[in-house]
Design an enzyme around this catalytic site. Structure first.
Site, short mmCIF file in Angstrom:
data_model
loop_
_atom_site.label_atom_id
_atom_site.label_comp_id
_atom_site.label_asym_id
_atom_site.label_seq_id
_atom_site.Cartn_x
_atom_site.Cartn_y
_atom_site.Cartn_z
N GLU A 157 -12.53 4.49 6.39
CA GLU A 157 -12.44 3.83 7.50
C GLU A 157 -13.61 4.19 8.45
O GLU A 157 -13.75 3.57 9.38
CB GLU A 157 -11.27 4.19 8.26
CG GLU A 157 -10.11 3.21 7.31
CD GLU A 157 -8.78 3.94 7.59
OE1 GLU A 157 -8.67 5.00 8.09
OE2 GLU A 157 -7.82 3.26 7.00
N CYS A 191 -8.26 1.56 9.53
CA CYS A 191 -8.28 2.33 10.76
C CYS A 191 -7.28 3.47 10.68
O CYS A 191 -6.09 3.29 10.06
CB CYS A 191 -8.02 1.64 11.81
SG CYS A 191 -7.71 2.40 13.31
N GLN A 206 0.89 -1.18 -0.18
CA GLN A 206 0.05 0.11 0.21
C GLN A 206 0.77 1.06 0.05
O GLN A 206 0.25 2.27 -0.05
CB GLN A 206 -0.74 -0.02 1.40
CG GLN A 206 -1.84 -1.29 1.28
CD GLN A 206 -2.83 -1.09 2.63
OE1 GLN A 206 -2.76 -2.37 3.11
NE2 GLN A 206 -3.20 -0.08 2.91
#
Lengths: 162, 799, 292
Positions: free
Chosen positions: B752, B383, B235
Site C-alpha cells: 500500500e 490502505c 480477502q
C-alpha cells in the site's frame, strides 16, 4: 438458436438465445479463461481474437454474430505444453498479479503484434489502452510485450511454435 | 517394502531477496485460474438484485407478481422474508448494523431492495427488471457538513433515539461518533505560541477500489449434511466464517468458506455485502446452490467505498521551519450505515499516523463521522485503515507550510524528519515507530531525479512562461495490524496463523490464514520457508483461502500479510527447525548442543564437512525418527506481532502543464521505498508499480461523486475513470532497506505504500507548478478544468 | 448485465436487410459494429424488438476511391481506416480520427457509417464528416439517395434516415496535395467520450491563401456542429495566428455544451476554441505552413 463456430481450432455447436453475449457463450462452453469485468465495454478483460487478426470485446458481440467465425481465447494460445511467447513473457516480466485482466491483455497484445510486430513502448501503451489492469501499473505488461515481440521475431527458437 | 531413499540434495533454495518468478502465474497465463464466476455447481440458480433509483425514499409497496410469472424465476425475496429468518439486518464491522434488503425505506441510490432467484442469468435479470417498487421520495443528505444541521432529515430512524453508539455519544440522529487523540489544550497552546501557522482545508474524495473482478458469492447449503459451503470473493475467509456463524446461527464447523482465486481486492472484498447474504439465504431456502456475481454498477454503487475524509489542519512552526504542533479536524462521510472496515478500537482507523515522518512534539486530531444518503463502506482501499488520508494530509500540508515559509519543500522535510537515533520513536499521537531513515531515503530520491537541476530548469521555464512543477512526498505508513492488545475486528484478535507440513521427501505444503489477490503469497511464503528451512522453493506449495484447511487468520488487507502471516510463517519454520535439529543430532550422532544451522544445513559445530540437509532430516522424521521424539515434521504457529511496522518512502514527481487545456502530464516519477527486508524484489517492484498507478488515478481521475439528489455519478467504468496504459506514467523505483527490528525477518509490508504516499506527490507537483500564480492547494481529482481555471484567471492562455 | 430479449435477423443480402427494415419499421435496429448499441442494450437503455444484423452482407467492407470520393462501405471498421497506409499518408483528418475513437479494441468492431448513423452528440466521425464535407449514401424502399452530411445529421441521435432505410456508404472528398486536416480531441482517458473535440480541414491556394476550410466540433452541443463563421473567416485569407484566433473564437461562440463530469459549459466552450486553433495549426503544419 443453434450456432456453429470454431473456438481454438475446434468446431463447436452451441445453443444460445439471440441476446446471449459471446463472452457468456464462451464461458458456458467451459472456457472460463475469458473474464467479465464491466458492462460498458470498458475493461477489456473479455477480449478474444476473432478470425485470427481482430480483437473484440466478447461482451460487446452477441454469440449469434459469431456464427461461422473463428474465435481464439487464452486457452488456445499454448501449443500443448509450450507456452506462447506472450504467455512466457508475461510470466518472465511479472506482467500479471491477480491474473484477472491477463487473458484479455494477452489476446489484445497478440493482435497488436500481428499488426505491428516491433512496437515501441508508446505504441504498446497505445495499443493496449482498451484493456484495464488494476494491479501492475502496466509497466511490466509493456516489458512483457516487448519481450514477446523479440521472441516472435527470432527466426528459429521461440518462434518455432507455429 | 521400505521407501527408497530419494535424492535428498536440495537444488533450488531461493530465500529472501531473490527475484524468482511467481509460482501462481502458471495457471493464470493459460486461462486456468479459478475465480468465483468460473465455479459452476450442478443445479445452480442465479440471483439478481433489484435496486433503488432514489437516494432516500419510503417504500410503499413491492409487487413481485410479474417477476414470478417469468419462466425460470423461482423466487423473489424482500426484507419481509429476511425478517422471518432474522436476517433483515446484519451487524457491520464498525459496530453498527445495516439492512440486507431495504426495510421500509431506502437510504442510498442503488440500495438493494429485492433478490430474484432463477434458473438462468437471463431469467434472473428479467425478473429483477419486472419487480415493481413504489417509492415516496424523501429529502436527502448529500453534503456531510449539512448532515448534523438541526433541520437535517433523519436518515436512520431505527437508531434516531439512541444517543450513544458503538464508539461513544451521539449528538444528532445523523451523527455516528466523535473520536479524538492527543492533547487538545497543549496543542492549542503550542500553536498559539508558534511563530508561523498555516491552516488548510482539504478533501480526500470518495473513491472505490474497483478490482476488475467484481464481488460474488455462491451459497451452497447441503441439506443432507447440514453443511453450508460458501464460495466468496473474500480477502478474509476465516473472519467471514465466524461472522456467518454468528449471523445465521449455523455452527461454525458446519460452514466452509472457500475464497477462490481473487481478481484483485484492494479492500473491496473485506466486508460482508447484502448480495452475499441473499445468495446464502437463497440457497438455504431453495435447497440449491445460488450464484450471485455483481454487475459493475452494483460494485461501484453499493460495495465498499473508500476515503471521503474532509480535513482541516493547522500546523505551527518556527520562522526557520521547525514544526511545533499540529491540530486536525476531520469530518468523515460514512454513508447510510457505519460499515467502515477498521479495527474495533479505532473507528477512524490509524489516521493518527498523521504526524507522518516529522518530529511533532504536540498534536491533536479529532474525527467525526456522520450518516449521509450514500452507500456504506469506508474500506481500507489499498490502505492500512485511513493511513492514506493521513499521509496525504501531512504531506500536502508540509508543502503548504514550505510555501508559507518560502522554503524549499525538500529542505523543510529534511529539517523536521525523525532522526535514526530517535527510534523506537514515540509519536505525539501515541504510536511507537519501529525504525526508519527518512533523510537517507529522501536523499536517494532527490539524487535519482536530479532535484537541483530540475529546480533550475523550473526557474528558467517559469521565466519563459512555461509551467512545470516538482512534488515531494516523504510518507511514513503504519501497517501490520496488529498486536492483540490493541487490535481486533468484532472481538477477534488480529493475529495470523501459518501451518507448515514438511513431507518425507523434502517437499512441503504451507498454509496461511491470509488470502492473496495478486500479492504473490504463493511465491513469497515459499521463499520465507525456503530461507528458514533450506528446502527447494519449487517443492513448497502454498495454499490459502479454504477455511477447512487453512489455519485461522484475519486475512489480507492493510498491508498486513507480510507483517503478520509472514512473521507466522517464519516462526513456524523456526519451530520446525528446532525439532529438525534434534533429528539432525540423531543423524549426525552428536548431542543437539553440538549442532548448528549454517548455510541452510545442520552441521556439527566447527566441522563443515559433517552436515545433513533439511531434506535428509525430513526423510528421517518419517523413516528414522530419534527414539522418544514425536515423529513427523509439521507445525502451526500463531503470530501475535509485538508492534506494527512503519514502512516509509520518498517520492518525487515532475509535471508539465498544458496552458491551453490545463492538462497535467507527469513527466517523471521516482519512488524510493523502504519496506524493510525485501522477500522478492520483483514482486515488491510490481506492488509499487500498481500502487503508484492507483495513487495516480486518485490524484487525477477516480472519484465517486453525487449530485444534489444523491444520484451516483460514477456507476460504471465510463464514469468512474481508471487509467489505461496510455495515461499511466512510467515509474522509476528504488529502495533503501531499514529492517523492522521486531519482525521475525525484518519485513514491513509494501502493498500500500505507493497508494498511500503518491497522491500528495502528484498534487504537490501540480501546486508547485502553479504556486507563483498564488495557488496553495487544489483538491483531488485534479481535472484539466481545475487547472484551466487557475490559468485563465491568471490571464494565461495558449493554443 | 443482460439485454432484454429480441428477435434476431441475419440477412445475407442488402435486399433482404431492407425488407426486414421495411417489415419491422421502428421496432427494428440495424446492428453493424454494435459498439454503442450493445452496451446500451446491456443497460436496457435500448430495447429493440428486432435486430437486423448486417455483418454478413456481402460487399460492404470496401474502401475505394471513385469519382473523386473516398467511399467507405457500411462495414468498414475503424481499424480498417486506422491501419491503412494510404489513409494515413493522404487523409490526415480521417487518419487522426481513426486513432482516437473509443479504444483500440472497440475500433476493431466499430464502423464509421454506424457511428454517423448513431449520431451521438459526442461522436468523433460526425465532426470529421462535417469538416471534410462528406456525403452519405442511403438505400431504402424508394431506392438510393445521396445526402450531404449537414442534411444527414439532424439532431441528437437522429439522422435523416427514414423508416425502412439504411445507410450503406460514407463518401469523403479526396484531398488534393494542398489539403490537410487534423483532429484534436481531449478526453479524460482512453475510451471516454470527448470532453471536446475539433475536426478541421484546410485547402490552400497555390499562393498560400486558404481556399476552403471545414470545421466541425463535437461534444460541445446537442450534436456535432459546423463552425460556419470560422470557415468564412478563413476562406481567402493568408493563415496567420490572428486569423486562427479569430476563427477559433467562433467555435467558442457557437458551442453550447451541457455541463457534466467532463467539465463546465464554460470550460468546454473554451476547449472548442483551443482545439479548433490547435487543429488549424496542425493542419497547416502538415502543409508546411508554420504559423507562429
Amino acid at each position: 438458436m443453434e450456432i456453429t463456430l470454431k473456438i481454438n481450432g475446434s468446431e463447436k455447436k452451441l445453443s444460445v438465445e439471440p441476446r446471449t453475449l459471446l463472452v457468456h457463450a464462451i464461458r458456458d462452453a467451459g472456457l472460463t479463461g475469458t473474464h467479465i469485468g464491466c458492462d460498458s465495454s470498458s475493461c477489456g478483460v473479455c477480449t478474444v481474437v476473432l478470425d485470427g487478426k481482430t480483437a473484440v470485446k466478447s461482451c460487446t458481440m452477441f454469440a449469434v454474430q459469431a456464427e461461422g467465425h473463428e474465435i481464439t481465447t487464452i486457452e488456445g494460445m499454448a501449443q500443448g505444453d509450450k507456452l506462447h511467447p506472450l504467455q512466457q513473457a508475461f510470466h518472465d516480466q511479472h506482467g500479471l498479479q491477480c491474473g484477472y485482466c491477463t487473458p484479455g491483455m494477452i489476446m489484445a497484445a497478440h493482435v497488436l503484434l500481428q499488426h505491428n510486430p516491433n512496437p515501441t513502448e508508446e505504441e504498446i501503451r497505445f495499443g493496449l489502452s482498451g484493456n484495464l489492469c488494476r494491479c501492475t501499473g502496466y509497466q511490466n505488461i509493456v516489458k512483457a510485450v516487448q519481450q514477446a515481440a523479440q521472441m516472435l521475431q527470432q527466426p528459429a527458437g521461440a518462434a518455432a511454435d507455429d | 517394502m521400505a521407501v527408497q531413499t530419494p535424492n535428498l540434495e536440495p537444488k533450488g533454495i531461493q530465500g529472501l531477496g531473490k527475484a524468482i518468478k511467481r509460482k501462481e502465474d502458471a495457471r493464470f497465463i493459460v486461462g486456468k485460474g479459478n475465480y468465483l464466476d468460473d465455479i459452476n455447481l450442478p443445479g445452480m440458480l442465479y440471483m439478481a438484485l433489484v435496486h433503488s433509483p432514489y437516494a432516500h425514499a419510503k417504500i410503499l409497496n413491492i409487487d413481485t407478481s410479474e417477476a414470478l410469472k417469468i419462466p425460470g424465476v423461482k423466487a423473489v425475496i424482500t426484507a419481509k422474508d429476511l425478517a422471518a429468518a432474522g436476517l433483515s439486518w446484519i451487524p457491520t464491522l464498525a459496530g453498527d448494523k445495516q439492512m440486507v434488503l431495504a426495510d421500509g425505506k431506502v437510504l442510498y441510490q442503488h440500495q438493494e431492495v429485492a433478490a430474484v432467484y432463477a434458473e438462468t442469468r437471463q431469467a434472473a435479470a428479467d425478473g429483477a427488471a419486472a419487480v415493481q417498487v413504489e417509492y415516496e421520495p424523501l429529502p436527502v443528505v448529500v453534503d456531510p457538513y449539512k448532515a448534523t444541521a438541526p433541520d437535517a432529515p433523519v436518515l436512520r430512524e431505527d437508531i434516531k433515539d439512541q444517543m450513544s453508539g458503538a464508539h461513544g455519544p451521539r449528538r444528532h440522529p445523523n451523527h455516528i461518533w466523535t473520536w479524538e487523540v492527543g492533547s487538545k489544550d497543549e496543542t492549542e497552546k503550542a500553536l498559539a505560541q508558534s511563530e508561523v501557522r498555516i491552516k488548510q482545508h482539504m478533501v480526500y474524495p470518495r473513491s472505490h477500489p474497483a478490482p476488475l473482478e467484481p464481488c460474488g458469492c455462491i451459497g451452497d447449503m447441503n441439506k443432507a449434511t447440514g453443511r453450508l459451503t460458501v464460495y466468496m470473493t473474500t480477502q478474509a475467509p476465516h473472519a467471514i466464517r465466524t461472522v456467518l456463524s454468528l449471523v445465521t446461527k449455523i455452527p461454525e464447523n458446519n460452514i466452509r468458506v472457500i475464497s477462490p482465486d481473487i481478481g484483485g481486492g484492494f479492500g473491496n472484498k473485506v466486508p460482508v455485502y447484502p448480495g452475499y447474504v441473499c445468495a446464502i439465504v437463497g440457497s438455504i431456502v431453495l435447497g440449491a446452490p445460488v450464484k450471485w456475481v455483481e454487475t459493475r454498477t452494483e460494485n461501484l454503487t453499493t460495495t465498499g467505498f473508500a476515503r471521503d475524509f474532509h480535513m482541516d489542519i493547522e500546523i505551527g512552526a518556527t520562522k526557520d521551519g521547525k514544526v511545533t504542533a499540529m491540530k486536525v479536524y476531520t469530518l468523515a462521510d460514512h454513508g447510510a450505515f457505519d460499515a467502515a472496515a477498521d479495527p474495533s478500537k479505532y473507528p477512524a482507523g490509524l489516521f493518527s499516523i498523521c504526524t507522518g515522518s516529522y518530529d511533532f512534539q504536540k498534536a491533536y486530531a479529532q474525527v467525526e463521522a456522520v450518516y449521509t444518503n450514500k452507500a456504506p463502506g469506508g474500506v481500507a482501499y489499498r490502505c492500512s485503515f485511513r493511513v492514506t488520508e493521513a499521509s496525504y494530509l501531512i504531506e500536502r500540508s508540509m508543502d503548504v507550510l514550505a510555501h508559507e515559509l518560502k522554503m524549499d519543500p525538500a529542505e523543510l522535510r529534511l529539517k523536521n524528519f525523525i532522526q535514526p537515533h530517535q527510534f523506537p520513536y514515540p509519536s505525539a499521537l501515541g504510536w511507537t515507530y519501529d525504525s526508519g531513515d527518512y533523510e537517507k531515503t529522501l536523499k536517494v530520491a532527490l539524487e535519482r531525479i536530479g532535484y537541483h537541476e530540475l529546480r533550475k530548469e523550473q526557474a528558467e521555464k517559469r521565466a519563459r512562461g512555461e509551467l512545470m512543477g516538482i512534488g515531494i512526498s516523504t510518507f511514513t505508513e503504519i501497517v501490520g495490524a496488529g498486536p492483540s492488545k490493541d487490535f481486533d475486528i468484532l472481538g477477534i484478535k488480529m493475529f495470523d496463523g501459518a501451518e507448515i507440513r514438511v513431507h518425507p521427501t523434502g517437499s512441503a505444503i504451507v498454509r496461511a490464514g491470509t488470502r492473496h489477490q495478486g500479492q504473490g503469497h504463493e511465491t513469497t511464503w515459499a521463499q520465507i520457508v525456503s530461507e528458514e528451512l533450506g528446502l527447494d522453493v519449487d517443492k513448497i506449495i502454498v495454499e490459502e483461502g479454504d477455511t477447512d484447511t487453512a489455519p485461522y487468520g484475519l486475512g489480507t488487507y492493510a498491508s498486513r500479510s507480510t507483517p503478520t502471516a509472514g512473521g507466522a510463517m517464519a516462526l513456524a519454520a523456526r519451530r520446525i527447525r528446532e525439532k529438525a535439529k534434534k533429528i539432525a543430532a540423531h543423524l549426525l550422532e552428536v548431542s543437539e548442543n553440538d549442532v548448528e544451522w549454517v548455510d541452510k544445513k545442520f552441521q556439527v559445530k566447527g566441522v563443515p564437512g559433517k552436515s545433513v540437509t533439511m531434506n535428509e532430516v525430513a526423510f528421517a522424521a518419517y523413516t528414522n525418527p530419534p527414539p522418544g521424539l514425536e515423529p513427523g515434521l509439521e507445525t502451526t504457529y500463531y503470530y501475535d506481532p509485538p508492534n506494527l511496522t512503519f514502512p516509509h518512502g520518498a517520492y518525487v514527481c515532475v509535471v508539465d502543464i498544458d496552458k491551453g487545456t490545463g492538462e497535467v502530464k507527469v513527466r517523471r516519477f521516482v519512488a524510493i521505498d523502504d519496506c524493510g527486508t525485501i522477500i522478492n524484489p520483483m514482486i515488491v517492484e510490481g506492488q509499487v508499480h500498481g500502487g503508484l498507478t492507483e495513487g495516480f488515478a486518485m490524484a487525477f481521475m477516480q472519484e465517486i461523486a453525487f449530485d444534489e439528489q444523491g444520484n451516483h455519478l460514477a456507476s460504471n467504468f465510463t464514469d468512474y475513470l481508471l487509467p489505461t496504459a496510455l495515461e499511466t506514467p512510467k515509474w522509476e523505483t528504488g529502495h533503501t532497506v531499514t529492517p523492522s527490528p521486531h519482525h521475525p525477518i525484518g519485513a514491513k509490508g509494501v502493498g500500500e505504500s505507493p497508494t498511500v504516499g503518491s497522491p500528495a506527490a502528484f498534487v504537490n507537483a501540480v501546486v508547485d507548478a502553479l504556486a507563483h500564480l498564488g495557488v496553495r492547494h487544489i483538491d483531488m481529482p485534479i481535472t484539466r478544468e481545475k487547472v484551466w481555471r487557475v490559468l485563465r484567471s491568471a490571464g494565461i492562455d495558449a493554443f | 448485465m443482460i439485454p432484454a430479449a429480441f428477435e434476431y435477423k441475419r440477412p445475407m443480402s442488402l435486399e433482404e436487410a431492407l425488407s426486414h427494415l421495411a417489415q419491422y419499421g421502428a421496432d427494428a435496429r440495424v446492428l453493424a459494429g454494435g459498439q454503442s448499441l450493445i452496451p446500451a442494450m446491456r443497460y436496457r437503455l435500448a430495447q429493440p424488438a428486432v435486430l437486423v444484423d448486417i455483418n454478413k452482407l456481402p460487399n460492404l467492407g470496401y474502401m475505394k476511391e471513385e469519382n473523386g470520393m473516398l467511399c467507405l462501405g457500411a462495414l468498414v471498421r475503424d481499424t480498417d481506416v486506422e491501419f491503412s497506409p494510404e489513409i494515413r499518408s493522404r487523409y490526415h483528418l480521417i487518419s487522426d480520427v481513426s486513432m482516437v475513437v473509443a479504444d483500440p479494441i472497440v475500433r476493431f468492431r466499430a464502423t464509421v457509417v454506424g457511428s454517423l448513423c448513431h449520431n451521438d452528440p459526442s461522436g468523433d466521425w460526425a465532426a470529421a464528416a462535417i469538416a471534410a464535407r462528406a456525403q452519405m449514401a442511403i438505400q431504402g424502399p424508394g431506392g438510393a439517395r445521396v445526402e450531404p452530411i449537414d442534411r444527414f445529421l439532424v439532431d441528437s441521435f437522429a439522422t435523416s434516415i427514414g423508416e425502412g432505410e439504411m445507410a450503406v456508404e460514407v463518401r469523403f472528398p479526396v484531398p488534393n496535395a494542398l489539403t490537410s486536416g487534423a483532429y484534436e480531441k481531449i478526453e479524460r482517458k482512453v475510451g471516454d467520450y470527448a470532453t471536446a473535440a475539433a475536426a478541421v480541414q484546410v485547402e490552400l491556394n497555390p499562393d498560400g491563401t486558404i481556399k476552403e476550410a471545414g470545421i466541425g466540433i463535437t461534444a460541445v452541443a446537442h450534436m456535432a456542429l459546423r463552425v460556419e463563421e470560422a470557415e468564412k473567416i478563413l476562406r481567402g485569407q493568408k493563415p496567420t495566428l490572428e486569423l486562427i484566433r479569430a476563427a477559433a473564437e467562433e467555435a467558442r461562440k457557437i458551442a453550447n455544451p451541457n455541463p457534466d463530469a467532463r467539465g463546465s459549459a464554460e470550460y468546454k466552450k473554451d476547449m472548442a476554441r483551443v482545439l479548433v486553433g490547435r487543429g488549424l495549426i496542425k493542419a497547416l503544419k502538415r502543409l508546411n505552413v508554420v504559423v507562429a
